[in-house]
Design an enzyme around this catalytic site. Structure first.
Site, PDB file in Angstrom:
ATOM      1  N   LYS A   1      21.563  31.244  28.611  1.00 42.33           N
ATOM      2  CA  LYS A   1      21.934  32.525  28.013  1.00 42.33           C
ATOM      3  C   LYS A   1      23.339  32.922  28.459  1.00 42.33           C
ATOM      4  O   LYS A   1      23.565  33.184  29.640  1.00 42.33           O
ATOM      5  CB  LYS A   1      20.971  33.642  28.411  1.00 42.33           C
ATOM      6  CG  LYS A   1      21.242  34.917  27.600  1.00 42.33           C
ATOM      7  CD  LYS A   1      20.605  36.156  28.179  1.00 42.33           C
ATOM      8  CE  LYS A   1      21.458  36.831  29.221  1.00 42.33           C
ATOM      9  NZ  LYS A   1      22.689  37.473  28.709  1.00 42.33           N
TER      10      LYS A   1
ATOM     11  N   GLU B   1      24.568  32.241  42.352  1.00 48.29           N
ATOM     12  CA  GLU B   1      25.977  32.358  42.718  1.00 48.29           C
ATOM     13  C   GLU B   1      26.369  33.795  42.390  1.00 48.29           C
ATOM     14  O   GLU B   1      26.471  34.158  41.224  1.00 48.29           O
ATOM     15  CB  GLU B   1      26.792  31.327  41.936  1.00 48.29           C
ATOM     16  CG  GLU B   1      28.089  30.980  42.606  1.00 48.29           C
ATOM     17  CD  GLU B   1      29.214  31.832  42.081  1.00 48.29           C
ATOM     18  OE1 GLU B   1      29.438  32.910  42.688  1.00 48.29           O
ATOM     19  OE2 GLU B   1      29.864  31.437  41.113  1.00 48.29           O
TER      20      GLU B   1
ATOM     21  N   CYS C   1      34.371  36.228  41.133  1.00 49.49           N
ATOM     22  CA  CYS C   1      33.459  36.530  42.229  1.00 49.49           C
ATOM     23  C   CYS C   1      34.062  36.150  43.575  1.00 49.49           C
ATOM     24  O   CYS C   1      33.756  36.760  44.590  1.00 49.49           O
ATOM     25  CB  CYS C   1      32.125  35.826  42.021  1.00 49.49           C
ATOM     26  SG  CYS C   1      32.301  34.120  41.518  1.00 49.49           S
TER      27      CYS C   1
ATOM     28  N   GLU D   1      32.083  45.234  45.734  1.00 50.65           N
ATOM     29  CA  GLU D   1      32.816  44.362  44.821  1.00 50.65           C
ATOM     30  C   GLU D   1      33.294  45.183  43.631  1.00 50.65           C
ATOM     31  O   GLU D   1      32.492  45.793  42.920  1.00 50.65           O
ATOM     32  CB  GLU D   1      31.901  43.224  44.340  1.00 50.65           C
ATOM     33  CG  GLU D   1      32.636  42.217  43.498  1.00 50.65           C
ATOM     34  CD  GLU D   1      31.760  41.033  43.106  1.00 50.65           C
ATOM     35  OE1 GLU D   1      30.582  41.230  42.778  1.00 50.65           O
ATOM     36  OE2 GLU D   1      32.275  39.896  43.130  1.00 50.65           O
TER      37      GLU D   1
END
Lengths: 284, 474
Positions: B181, B255, B289, B386
C-alpha cells in the site's frame, strides 16, 4: 536460380578491445565434428600473449576502480548480448559436435551463469569481508581486492566452460588473458564480439586461440601476470606451468575435473582475490 | 552580487497521466467502490482519481498473493526470480525520467532529487537484490533459507518509489509475494510500477498494489493471510502496528521516525560541514526520517558555523519542483505543512530564536521556508519531536562526551552525523552513538548494498545490503 552464397566470418584474436590477426601470421584449421572445414582460426604466438598481458595490465586499475555496481551492470549487459546471439552460439556449439538440444541447454546455462556472476560484483565483499573484533581500541576490517592480471587456460567446454572460468575472474576487478579451447576455439571469438559490444572496457578481457601447450607456458612464466587458472591445462602441462608460475609467486588455481552444470560456488572468485586488512585507532 | 536564474523547467510531457487509476490485483487493474484524489502539492491541482481499497479488496489481493506464492513464485528457482528482478531493474532504468517527473509532481520534491537520487537508487536496489535471488545460501542465514510467504507492506510519502523498492525488491528476491500500500498522497509511481510488473511479465499476484489511506493499511497489516508485515512511517503508527501484530506469529520490521544529531567538532572542515548540514536537513524538504534535524555544534566554532550556515541557506532556491535549479520543493500536503507550522511556532513560544532567509514562496501550493532555530534547549519540543520538515534545531556542546550524551538523549535512534578531521574521534563517537546509521563527514548517503534501519523507537530490522534479506527469510 542458385542458392545464395553465405559470407563467412574471419575468426581473429581479441586483444585490448580490438580484433587483430596473430602477429605470427599463423592459423589453425578448425573442422566440425564430421571433419568439414569451418574456419582458419588465428594461432596466437608468444608475442600475442605479451601484447595481451600489456593490454590487460593497462586496463586493470581502471576496471578495479569501478564500483561493484558498475561492473555488475556491465557484466549483466554481457548476458543481455549473449541472449541476443543465442541462435548463433547454438549453431557454433553444434559445429563443435553438440546435438541441437545439448547445444541449446549449454547456451542457456552459459547465459544464466553469466547473470549469476554479474550479481556477485557488489556482494562478494559482503560475503568474504569482515569487521574483526581485535582486543584493543582499534577498528579493524578486511576487504577483498582483485589480484590483478589473471591468465586463464580455458577448458574444452567451449562456451559454458569458458564463461564459468572467465566471469569469476573479471567480476571482482581482475583483468584476464584467456587461452581458449584448442579443439573448439570459435565460440570464444564469438564471445569476444559480445564483449566488444557490451561496454566492457578494452583490455579487461583478452582472448587468444591457438595451441595451449605453446601459449600456456608463456603466460605462466610472464612476470607481469599475477595469477593463473590452469583449469584447461592437461596434467603435465599444468605441472610445468605451476613450476613456472612459482617464479613470481603467481596465485595458481588448479581444480580437479569440473562439472560445469553444478553450482559453481565462490571458490573461483576467491582464488583471485587478495584480502586487505585496515587498522584504525578509536579514541577522542 | 547575486545571479538571476532563468526558469529551467523539466517537461511534463513525458508523463501520460490517466484521469483515474484502479487497484493492481492479480496482474490486473480493477476498480474499487470508493475513490480519492491525488494532487500536486506545488499547485494544488488534481492529478488523478485513485481507487481506495476496502477490506474486500484487501482479501482479494492477499488471496492472489497467496496463490502466486504457492503455485509460482515460491517454487520458482532463484535464478529465474533473479531474471524477473533484473528485467524490472532495466525497465525502471529505461523509464526513469518519466518516473522522476511523476514522482516530483505527485510528491513535490525537486526534479534534481527525483532524477539524480531517487530513481537511480530505485533501479540499483532492484538490480542489487536481483543478484541475491540466486545466491541466498551464501547470505549467511543457513544453507537453505526459505521465504516467509505473503508480505503486507505499507510505505510513506517521502520517497514513494524508493520505499517501494526497499520493500518489494528483497521480498521478491527471497521468494515472497507482496501486497503493498503506497501512501495516500503519493500513489502514482506505485501504480506506474504496477505497469512495469506487467511489462516484465511478472506472474499475476506476485505484486499487488492497493491504494488507499490509513484504513486500507490497517486492513492489510491485520489480515490473517499475511505472514510478514513491513512498515515505514511514523513511530506512532509503528507502535499501533506492533500491537496489532502481537501474538499473531507474523514477522515484523519497522522503519520509523528519527531525530538525528549532526555533531560538528571544532576541528571539522566547516565549509564541508555546512554542505552536510544543509543536505542533512533541507534535502527532500526535510521529509526524511534520518534527517539531521538537530545540529550539535562545539561551542568554540558554533558562531562561525552558524554564520556560514545562514549564508549558505540564503542561496537555497525554494519553488517549482520541476525547475532543475530548485533546491527545496513543496511540502507534501496541507496536513504536513500544518504540523511543521505548529511545531515551529512552539519553538518560538518556548524561547528559541527563529531565522529564515528572505525567501519568496509561491502563492498556491504548500511551502515552508528553510528555517533554523538557535538557542534551543534539550527540553524544547523542536529538540525532541520529529518535525519532518525543513527546520533545523541548533544546540551546542563543550566536550565530546557531552556531544554523545546529547545526541543519544532521544527515544529515536535512526541515524547520526559526525564532522571532524580526526579519524579516531569518528570511530570513538560512532561506537557510542545509539543509531543504526552513522555518517562521518558526509550525510544522507544511501546505497542498496548498505544496511539501513534504527535503534530504539526508530524501529527494528534492516533494509538494504545482505542484512536486508533477513527480514524476508526463515
Amino acid at each position: 536460380m542458385s542458392e545464395r552464397l553465405s559470407v563467412r566470418k574471419t575468426y581473429k584474436l581479441f586483444i585490448g578491445g580490438a580484433f587483430p590477426r596473430s602477429e605470427s601470421g599463423r592459423t589453425v584449421i578448425v573442422n566440425d565434428a564430421k571433419g568439414r572445414f569451418l574456419a582458419n582460426a588465428a594461432r596466437a604466438s608468444r608475442k600475442d600473449v605479451r601484447d595481451a598481458v600489456v593490454a590487460a595490465r593497462k586496463a586493470q586499475a581502471g576496471w578495479a576502480a569501478r564500483t561493484g555496481y558498475n561492473r555488475g551492470q556491465i557484466l549483466y549487459r554481457v548476458a543481455e548480448m549473449l541472449e541476443g546471439r543465442r541462435g548463433q552460439f547454438v549453431e557454433e556449439l553444434r559445429g563443435a559436435g553438440l546435438g541441437k538440444t545439448a547445444a541449446a541447454v549449454e547456451v542457456d546455462a552459459a547465459i544464466d551463469r553469466w547473470v549469476w556472476y554479474a550479481g556477485w560484483a557488489d556482494k562478494i565483499a559482503q560475503v568474504t569481508g569482515s569487521a574483526n573484533a581485535v582486543s584493543g581500541p582499534f577498528f579493524n576490517f578486511s576487504t577483498p581486492e582483485p589480484t590483478g592480471v589473471v591468465g586463464v587456460i580455458a577448458p574444452d567446454s567451449p562456451l559454458l566452460g569458458l564463461v564459468s572460468v572467465l566471469a569469476p575472474v573479471v567480476v571482482t576487478g581482475n583483468t584476464a588473458v584467456v587461452v581458449a579451447s584448442e579443439s573448439a576455439p570459435l565460440p570464444a571469438i564469438t564471445l569476444a564480439e559480445v564483449l566488444a559490444t557490451s561496454d566492457v572496457p578494452g583490455g579487461v578481457i583478452n582472448l587468444l586461440t591457438g595451441h595451449r601447450a605453446e601459449l600456456a607456458p608463456w603466460l605462466a612464466s610472464h612476470q607481469d601476470v599475477n595469477a593463473i587458472d590452469l583449469t584447461g591445462a592437461p596434467g603435465d602441462l599444468a605441472a610445468d606451468c605451476e613450476r613456472a608460475a612459482a617464479d613470481n609467486l603467481k596465485r595458481v588455481h588448479r581444480p580437479g575435473d569440473a562439472d560445469w552444470s553444478a553450482d559453481p560456488g565462490t571458490a573461483r572468485m576467491t582464488a583471485f582475490l587478495e584480502t586487505k586488512t585496515v587498522w584504525h585507532p578509536v579514541g577522542v | 552580487m547575486s545571479f538571476e536564474y532563468a526558469p529551467a523547467p523539466e517537461s511534463r510531457d513525458i508523463v501520460d497521466l490517466k484521469p483515474s487509476y484502479g487497484l493492481y490485483v492479480d496482474g490486473e487493474f480493477v476498480e474499487a467502490k470508493n475513490t480519492f484524489k491525488t494532487i500536486n502539492p506545488a499547485t494544488e491541482e488534481t492529478l488523478a482519481e485513485v481507487a481506495e481499497a476496502g477490506a474486500d479488496d484487501v482479501d482479494r489481493a492477499v488471496a492472489a498473493a497467496r496463490r502466486a506464492y504457492d503455485t509460482v513464485w515460491g517454487p520458482m528457482p532463484g535464478a529465474e526470480r533473479a531474471k524477473y528482478l533484473f528485467r524490472i531493474a532495466r525497465l525502471i532504468q529505461e523509464r526513469s525520467r518519466e518516473l522522476a517527473v511523476l514522482e516530483s509532481i505527485d510528491n513535490g520534491k525537486p526534479i534534481r532529487e527525483s532524477r539524480d537520487v531517487d530513481l537511480p537508487l530505485v533501479a540499483a536496489h532492484f538490480f542489487y537484490y536481483a543478484g541475491w535471488a540466486d545466491k541466498l545460501p551464501y547470505a549467511g542465514f543457513g544453507p537453505d533459507p526459505r521465504p516467509l510467504g505473503v508480505a503486507g507492506q505499507v510505505i510513506p510519502w517521502n520517497f514513494p518509489l524508493l520505499m517501494l523498492a526497499w520493500k518489494i525488491a528483497p521480498a521478491l528476491a527471497c521468494g515472497n509475494t507482496v501486497v503493498l500500500k503506497p501512501a495516500e498522497t503519493t500513489p502514482l509511481t506505485a501504480l506506474a510500477f504496477a505497469e512495469i510488473c506487467a511489462q516484465a511479465e511478472l506472474p499475476p499476484g506476485v505484486v499487488n498494489i492497493l491504494t488507499g489511506a490509513g484504513e486500507t493499511g490497517r486492513a492489510l497489516v491485520e489480515h490473517p493471510g499475511v505472514d510478514k508485515v513491513a512498515f515505514t512511517g511514523s513511530t506512532e503508527v509503528g507502535r499501533q502496528i506492533a500491537r496489532s501484530v502481537a501474538g499473531t506469529g507474523k514477522r515484523l520490521t519497522l522503519e520509523l521516525g528519527g531525530k538525528a544529531a549532526n555533531i560538528v567538532f571544532d576541528d571539522a572542515p566547516l565549509d564541508q560541514a555546512v554542505e552536510g548540514i544543509v543536505n542533512g536537513i533541507f534535502f527532500n524538504q526535510g521529509h526524511v526520517c534520518c534527517a539531521g534535524s538537530r545540529l550539535l555544534a562545539q561551542e568554540s566554532v558554533a558562531d562561525e558555523l552558524l554564520d556560514r550556515l545562514k549564508a549558505r541557506m540564503a542561496t537555497l532556491r525554494v519553488g517549482d519542483p520541476l525547475d532543475k535549479n530548485t533546491d527545496v520543493g513543496a511540502i507534501n500536503s496541507a496536513a504536513q505543512l500544518a504540523k511543521i507550522r505548529e511545531l515551529s511556532d512552539s519553538g518560538e513560544v518556548e524561547g528559541a530564536t527563529r531565522w529564515s532567509p528572505a525567501c519568496e514562496l509561491p502563492e498556491r501550493g504548500f511551502w515552508f521556508a528553510p528555517t533554523v532555530f538557535t538557542g534551543v534547549a534539550a527540553s524544547h519540543r523542536i529538540a525532541r519531536e520529529e518535525i519532518f520538515g525543513p527546520v533545523l534545531s541548533v544546540l551546542t556542546f563543550r566536550t565530546p562526551a557531552e556531544a554523545v550524551e546529547k545526541a543519544n538523549n532521544t527515544p529515536y535512534g535512526l541515524s547520526a552525523g559526525i564532522w571532524t578531521d580526526k579519524g579516531s574521534r569518528i570511530l570513538w563517537a560512532a561506537e557510542r552513538l545509539r543509531a543504526g546509521v552513522v555518517w562521518a563527514n558526509t550525510f544522507n548517503k544511501f546505497d542498496p548494498a548498505s544496511p539501513f534501519g534504527g535503534y530504539k523507537e526508530s524501529g527494528f530490522g534492516r533494509e538494504g545490503g545482505r542484512h536486508g534479506l533477513e527480514a524476508y527469510l526463515r
